[in-house]
Design an enzyme around this catalytic site. Structure first.
Site, PDB file in Angstrom:
ATOM      1  N   CYS A  89     -18.893 139.156 -12.800  1.00  0.00           N
ATOM      2  CA  CYS A  89     -18.090 139.506 -11.628  1.00  0.00           C
ATOM      3  C   CYS A  89     -18.573 140.866 -11.155  1.00  0.00           C
ATOM      4  O   CYS A  89     -18.726 141.783 -11.971  1.00  0.00           O
ATOM      5  CB  CYS A  89     -16.619 139.559 -12.012  1.00  0.00           C
ATOM      6  N   HIS A 131     -13.588 130.945  -9.184  1.00  0.00           N
ATOM      7  CA  HIS A 131     -13.590 132.379  -9.508  1.00  0.00           C
ATOM      8  C   HIS A 131     -13.162 133.205  -8.280  1.00  0.00           C
ATOM      9  O   HIS A 131     -12.310 134.091  -8.375  1.00  0.00           O
ATOM     10  CB  HIS A 131     -14.996 132.781  -9.983  1.00  0.00           C
ATOM     11  N   GLU A 132     -13.758 132.882  -7.122  1.00  0.00           N
ATOM     12  CA  GLU A 132     -13.461 133.658  -5.909  1.00  0.00           C
ATOM     13  C   GLU A 132     -12.043 133.395  -5.426  1.00  0.00           C
ATOM     14  O   GLU A 132     -11.352 134.306  -4.964  1.00  0.00           O
ATOM     15  CB  GLU A 132     -14.476 133.352  -4.808  1.00  0.00           C
ATOM     16  N   HIS A 135      -9.638 135.549  -7.081  1.00  0.00           N
ATOM     17  CA  HIS A 135      -9.583 136.918  -6.551  1.00  0.00           C
ATOM     18  C   HIS A 135      -8.534 137.035  -5.435  1.00  0.00           C
ATOM     19  O   HIS A 135      -7.884 138.065  -5.301  1.00  0.00           O
ATOM     20  CB  HIS A 135     -10.942 137.333  -5.965  1.00  0.00           C
TER      21      HIS A 135
HETATM   22 ZN   LIG Z   1     -15.315 138.285  -9.347  1.00  0.00          ZN
END
Ligand SMILES: [Zn+2]
Length: 158
Positions: A89, A131-132, A135
């Site tokens: 990341c 993953h995004e 966020h």
């Molecule tokens: Zn990340």
């Protein structure tokens, strides 16, 4: 170019807001700035708006020279087998953790031209989308780590 915020910047823990006008100049500029910041990092294949200090539901992913812009993404289905893979990341420079995620995802989003899309992805793209998207909800990959003792710096695999 926008600087990538690193942990423990509190913006990374905030829940991002929906974009009201995906084709606005503000969003075009944000996407352009995010893309530049992502490309400036050797292992950068994706970045989410909170990582550049903007709490909006936008992320970009670039895999095999194909740039994809996701505005107001909604994960509709996760499927396939659970796969364990080392993830990095940009907000945790040099840190890689084994994370288990489903191999397939179905996601609805608005693209950079304002068109609504639904795509099915698998493999690395599916992993990057998950993953995004995390966020945007203020969820960091360290919170997804299954192996707490693996919270050490591993060799990059991406
Ligand atoms: Zn990340």
């Amino acid at each position: 170019m926008l600087e990538i915020l690193t942990y423990p910047n509190p913006i990374l823990k905030q829940k991002s807001k929906l974009v009201s006008d995906p084709t606005s100049l503000e969003i075009k500029q944000l996407v352009s700035d995010m893309t530049k910041s992502m490309r400036a990092h050797e292992h950068g294949l994706a970045v989410a708006a909170p990582q550049v200090g903007s709490s909006l539901r936008v992320f970009v992913i670039e895999i095999d020279d194909k740039l994809m812009v996701f505005i107001n993404p909604e994960i509709q289905k996760l499927s396939g087998k659970d796969v364990r893979m080392e993830e990095g990341c940009l907000s945790f420079p040099g840190k890689y953790l084994p994370i288990v995620r489903p191999n397939k995802v179905k996601v609805k989003f608005t693209d950079s031209s304002g068109q609504k899309q639904i795509i099915k992805a698998s493999g690395l793209l599916a992993r990057a989308i998950q993953h995004e998207n995390d966020h945007l909800d203020g969820v960091l990959f360290t919170e997804r780590a299954t192996d707490k003792e693996s919270e050490l710096v591993l060799e990059p695999t991406l």
